[in-house]
Write a protein that holds these residues in place. Structure first.
Motif, short mmCIF file in Angstrom:
data_model
loop_
_atom_site.label_atom_id
_atom_site.label_comp_id
_atom_site.label_asym_id
_atom_site.label_seq_id
_atom_site.Cartn_x
_atom_site.Cartn_y
_atom_site.Cartn_z
N VAL A 100 42.87 -26.39 -41.83
CA VAL A 100 42.53 -25.87 -43.16
C VAL A 100 42.68 -26.95 -44.23
N ASP A 101 43.63 -27.85 -44.08
CA ASP A 101 43.80 -28.93 -45.05
C ASP A 101 42.65 -29.92 -44.99
N ARG A 102 41.97 -29.97 -43.89
CA ARG A 102 40.84 -30.89 -43.74
C ARG A 102 39.56 -30.35 -44.37
N VAL A 103 39.37 -29.05 -44.27
CA VAL A 103 38.06 -28.50 -44.63
C VAL A 103 38.07 -27.65 -45.90
N HIS A 104 39.13 -27.66 -46.68
CA HIS A 104 39.18 -26.78 -47.85
C HIS A 104 38.04 -27.04 -48.83
N SER A 105 37.65 -28.29 -49.02
CA SER A 105 36.55 -28.59 -49.94
C SER A 105 35.22 -28.08 -49.40
N LEU A 106 35.01 -28.22 -48.10
CA LEU A 106 33.78 -27.70 -47.49
C LEU A 106 33.68 -26.19 -47.66
N VAL A 107 34.76 -25.50 -47.39
CA VAL A 107 34.76 -24.04 -47.49
C VAL A 107 34.59 -23.59 -48.94
N ALA A 108 35.30 -24.22 -49.85
CA ALA A 108 35.21 -23.84 -51.26
C ALA A 108 33.80 -24.06 -51.80
N ALA A 109 33.20 -25.21 -51.50
CA ALA A 109 31.85 -25.50 -51.99
C ALA A 109 30.83 -24.55 -51.38
N GLY A 110 30.97 -24.24 -50.09
CA GLY A 110 30.07 -23.30 -49.45
C GLY A 110 30.20 -21.90 -50.02
N ALA A 111 31.43 -21.48 -50.27
CA ALA A 111 31.66 -20.14 -50.81
C ALA A 111 31.08 -20.00 -52.22
N ILE A 112 31.32 -21.01 -53.06
CA ILE A 112 30.80 -20.91 -54.43
C ILE A 112 29.28 -21.02 -54.45
N TRP A 113 28.70 -21.72 -53.48
CA TRP A 113 27.24 -21.77 -53.39
C TRP A 113 26.69 -20.36 -53.15
N PHE A 114 27.32 -19.61 -52.25
CA PHE A 114 26.86 -18.24 -51.98
C PHE A 114 27.02 -17.35 -53.21
N VAL A 115 28.09 -17.52 -53.96
CA VAL A 115 28.28 -16.76 -55.19
C VAL A 115 27.18 -17.10 -56.19
N ALA A 116 26.93 -18.38 -56.40
CA ALA A 116 25.90 -18.81 -57.36
C ALA A 116 24.52 -18.34 -56.94
N ASP A 117 24.23 -18.43 -55.65
CA ASP A 117 22.94 -17.98 -55.14
C ASP A 117 22.77 -16.48 -55.40
N SER A 118 23.82 -15.71 -55.18
CA SER A 118 23.76 -14.27 -55.42
C SER A 118 23.60 -13.95 -56.90
N VAL A 119 24.31 -14.67 -57.75
CA VAL A 119 24.19 -14.46 -59.19
C VAL A 119 22.77 -14.77 -59.65
N ARG A 120 22.20 -15.88 -59.18
CA ARG A 120 20.84 -16.24 -59.56
C ARG A 120 19.85 -15.16 -59.13
N GLU A 121 19.98 -14.70 -57.89
CA GLU A 121 19.06 -13.67 -57.40
C GLU A 121 19.24 -12.35 -58.14
N ARG A 122 20.46 -12.00 -58.49
CA ARG A 122 20.70 -10.78 -59.26
C ARG A 122 20.07 -10.89 -60.64
N ARG A 123 20.20 -12.03 -61.27
CA ARG A 123 19.58 -12.24 -62.59
C ARG A 123 18.06 -12.13 -62.49
N ARG A 124 17.50 -12.71 -61.45
CA ARG A 124 16.04 -12.61 -61.25
C ARG A 124 15.63 -11.16 -61.04
N TYR A 125 16.38 -10.43 -60.26
CA TYR A 125 16.08 -9.02 -60.00
C TYR A 125 16.13 -8.21 -61.30
N LEU A 126 17.18 -8.41 -62.10
CA LEU A 126 17.31 -7.68 -63.36
C LEU A 126 16.20 -8.06 -64.36
N ALA A 127 15.74 -9.29 -64.27
CA ALA A 127 14.65 -9.73 -65.16
C ALA A 127 13.29 -9.25 -64.66
N GLY A 128 13.26 -8.68 -63.47
CA GLY A 128 12.01 -8.16 -62.93
C GLY A 128 11.08 -9.21 -62.35
N GLN A 129 11.64 -10.32 -61.89
CA GLN A 129 10.80 -11.37 -61.34
C GLN A 129 10.71 -11.25 -59.87
#
Length: 170
Positions: free
Chosen positions: A141-170
């Motif tokens: 876990v001490d080796r890969v914490h940056s990989l996991v954190a960056a991957g997790a936040i990418w999924f959050v950002a991707d979901s936020v972007r898609e939710r914003r697009r959905y609410l905007a009707g695109q």
């Protein structure tokens, strides 16, 4: 209803662009200071810490102050500097925070194909830093914490972007 009982929009909506910039500057300054001290403290066992890790520690944190203005250049600088800090074996959770801030900003503003490229580039770059360092004495876990954190936040950002697009009707 009195003025106190009315619903107010969330704080994130009420803040102005200038206020967000101030918040980003404070976070970047705190992170740079903490990481600078952390890198310097770890360097004491070598009697003269090399300047490389400290310089890259600042480059991995300070640019997030302007991430809303220049998201792609900030992402590039923070990612490369973070990978170098990892290669020196000095990665901390503070660096993960600023890396995640940069990844989030650039991902939430990109279309899906570009966002996928950002994810792949991020994970490959961080893994390359790990391969250079090869910490045998650290737990997994001490080796890969940056990989996991960056991957997790990418999924959050991707979901936020898609939710914003959905609410905007695109």
């Amino acid at each position: 209803m009195s003025g106190r009982d009315e619903l107010r929009p969330p704080l994130a909506v009420r803040l102005t662009g200038r206020q967000w910039l101030v918040i980003d500057c404070v976070v970047a300054a705190l992170a740079a200071g903490i990481l600078w001290v952390s890198v310097g403290r770890h360097g004491v066992r070598y009697h003269a810490p090399p300047p490389g890790p400290a310089v890259f520690a600042v480059l991995a944190t300070a640019p997030v102050a302007v991430r809303r203005i220049w998201p792609v250049p900030v992402f590039a600088v923070v990612l490369v500097a973070s990978s170098v800090v990892i290669a020196f074996g000095r990665a901390t959770a503070v660096m993960d925070v600023t890396l995640c801030m940069a990844v989030y900003t650039v991902t939430v503003r990109s279309r899906r194909p570009a966002a996928l490229a950002i994810l792949v580039l991020t994970e490959v770059s961080l893994a390359a830093g790990l391969l250079v360092y090869r910490p045998a004495d650290l737990m997994f876990v001490d080796r890969v914490h940056s990989l996991v954190a960056a991957g997790a936040i990418w999924f959050v950002a991707d979901s936020v972007r898609e939710r914003r697009r959905y609410l905007a009707g695109q």
